[in-house]
Each structure stands twice: as C-alpha cells, then as structure tokens.
Write a protein that holds these residues in place. Sequence first.
Motif, short mmCIF file in Angstrom:
data_model
loop_
_atom_site.label_atom_id
_atom_site.label_comp_id
_atom_site.label_asym_id
_atom_site.label_seq_id
_atom_site.Cartn_x
_atom_site.Cartn_y
_atom_site.Cartn_z
N GLN A 41 3.12 -28.72 7.23
CA GLN A 41 4.21 -28.04 5.95
C GLN A 41 3.81 -26.29 5.96
N ASN A 42 5.30 -25.68 5.34
CA ASN A 42 5.17 -24.46 5.57
C ASN A 42 4.48 -23.91 4.48
N PRO A 43 3.63 -23.09 4.00
CA PRO A 43 2.81 -22.38 2.58
C PRO A 43 3.75 -22.01 1.75
N PRO A 44 3.49 -22.01 0.19
CA PRO A 44 4.63 -21.17 -0.65
C PRO A 44 4.43 -20.02 0.17
N LEU A 45 5.76 -19.40 -0.23
CA LEU A 45 5.43 -17.37 -0.21
C LEU A 45 4.88 -16.85 -1.24
N LEU A 46 4.15 -15.82 -1.15
CA LEU A 46 3.96 -15.31 -2.08
C LEU A 46 5.79 -14.31 -2.92
N SER A 47 5.14 -14.79 -4.18
CA SER A 47 6.15 -13.90 -5.33
C SER A 47 6.14 -12.46 -5.05
N VAL A 48 7.14 -11.11 -5.00
CA VAL A 48 7.28 -10.24 -5.22
C VAL A 48 8.45 -9.69 -6.35
N GLU A 49 7.53 -9.03 -7.03
CA GLU A 49 8.66 -8.58 -8.15
C GLU A 49 9.89 -7.44 -7.35
N ASN A 50 9.77 -7.06 -6.63
CA ASN A 50 10.65 -5.85 -6.15
C ASN A 50 10.16 -5.62 -4.56
N PRO A 51 11.01 -6.17 -3.58
CA PRO A 51 10.62 -6.82 -2.11
C PRO A 51 10.99 -5.12 -1.75
N GLN A 52 11.78 -3.88 -2.54
CA GLN A 52 12.70 -2.82 -1.69
C GLN A 52 11.22 -1.64 -1.60
N LEU A 53 11.43 -0.95 -0.64
CA LEU A 53 10.20 0.08 -0.17
C LEU A 53 9.95 1.63 -1.49
N HIS A 54 9.13 1.63 -1.55
CA HIS A 54 8.89 2.85 -2.31
C HIS A 54 9.35 3.59 -1.44
N THR A 55 10.00 4.41 -1.81
CA THR A 55 10.56 5.61 -0.44
C THR A 55 9.63 6.99 -1.56
N ASP A 56 9.69 6.92 -2.83
CA ASP A 56 9.27 8.56 -3.53
C ASP A 56 8.01 8.22 -3.72
N ARG A 57 7.12 6.75 -3.15
CA ARG A 57 5.29 7.23 -2.89
C ARG A 57 5.27 7.84 -2.18
N LEU A 58 5.93 6.98 -0.98
CA LEU A 58 5.67 7.79 0.90
C LEU A 58 6.13 8.74 0.61
N LYS A 59 7.14 9.26 -0.09
CA LYS A 59 7.12 11.43 -0.05
C LYS A 59 6.68 12.13 -0.24
N ARG A 60 5.75 11.02 -1.75
CA ARG A 60 4.73 12.15 -2.70
C ARG A 60 3.47 11.79 -1.63
N ALA A 61 3.52 10.87 -1.01
CA ALA A 61 1.78 10.75 -0.31
C ALA A 61 1.85 11.77 0.95
N ARG A 62 3.41 12.17 1.31
CA ARG A 62 3.70 12.86 2.62
C ARG A 62 3.20 14.22 2.42
N GLU A 63 3.66 14.83 0.93
CA GLU A 63 3.63 16.19 0.71
C GLU A 63 2.69 16.56 0.46
#
Length: 180
Positions: A41-63
Amino acid sequence: MKQKKQLAVLVVLLLTAGVIWFLYFDRDRPIVTADAGSATQNPPLLSVENPQLHTDRLKRARETEYKSTGRNIFSLTPPPPPQPPPTPTPEPTDISAPPPPPPPPTLPLKFFGYGTVPNGSARRAFFTDGEEVHVVAEGELLLNRFRILKVGNASLEFEEVSSGRRGTAILEEQGAPSSP
C-alpha cells in the motif's frame, strides 16, 4: 590410491562450497508473511501547509554578501577580543606639575668590596653593617629585599624586589684603622 584420495578431497570441498552457496543465496529471498499486503500500500503523504516556493527567501539568500569578521574560518583558535572604543580623555583643569618620581632606593649596608671564585662563577659583593659581613653573588637576594644585578669594579647595580626600582651603590673604601 593417490588419485582416489585426491578425488575424495575434491568431492568434500565441492559439497562444502555448495552448502555455503546455498545458505548465502537463501538469505536474499524475501520472507513471505501474512501481512505482505500492507507493504504494497502507498504510505501516507506528508501534510504541507503551503506547497508554493518561497521565492522571496530564495532571492534574499542569493543577494546575501559575505562580510569577514577578521577571523580565519579554518583555524580553531578564537579571534582576538575586540578593541574597546577609545574614551576621550578630559583635559586637565589643574595645571599643577605631576608629582616627582620617588627617589632611587639606597642600601642599608655598606658595599666595601667584591671578589670572584676561581671556577669562573658570578662575582660576589661584600657588604657590612658595622658588625656582620654579608657575601652575595650576582642574581641573589640581599636581606630578602634587594636583588644584586651586577657587580662592577667601582659600583654595584641592585633592584628593590618589592617595587622594582633600581639603584646603584658606590664602592666605599675603608681607610686604615686608626691606632689608639
């Protein structure tokens, strides 16, 4: 006869190898149990509150720019402590002269001679307080208060142990004793 012994040894070795091979490959087979259906049987999936990428955090980390603290990141020794900020010194309002330095120390004994030991050790100075004679080598303490630094031909350099002040004593020649 010799060939029969060799053939018997060969058969025993082959049987031993076969048993080892059978036991070795027998362990790789999966064990079938009654609960095998739940493993597929398939294992249960993890619940993720917001599956979108956090582009603002990525941008801040790159700069982000690296700013050195002056510490070698490859060394285990801690960095030197930070220098305290300079404090402004208030200008003195009193124009009085600084106190005079303390006078150089004086020996309570009379330095009346010096000598050396034939084996080439340090020079020795001779002191008297009128009754007793003290013989002290260079580097030793006199009266547990004065360290004799250097014994010269006409003078002696010493240091007061408690304060670290240095002084000199001049060789005082004694005159011939007066006859009665």
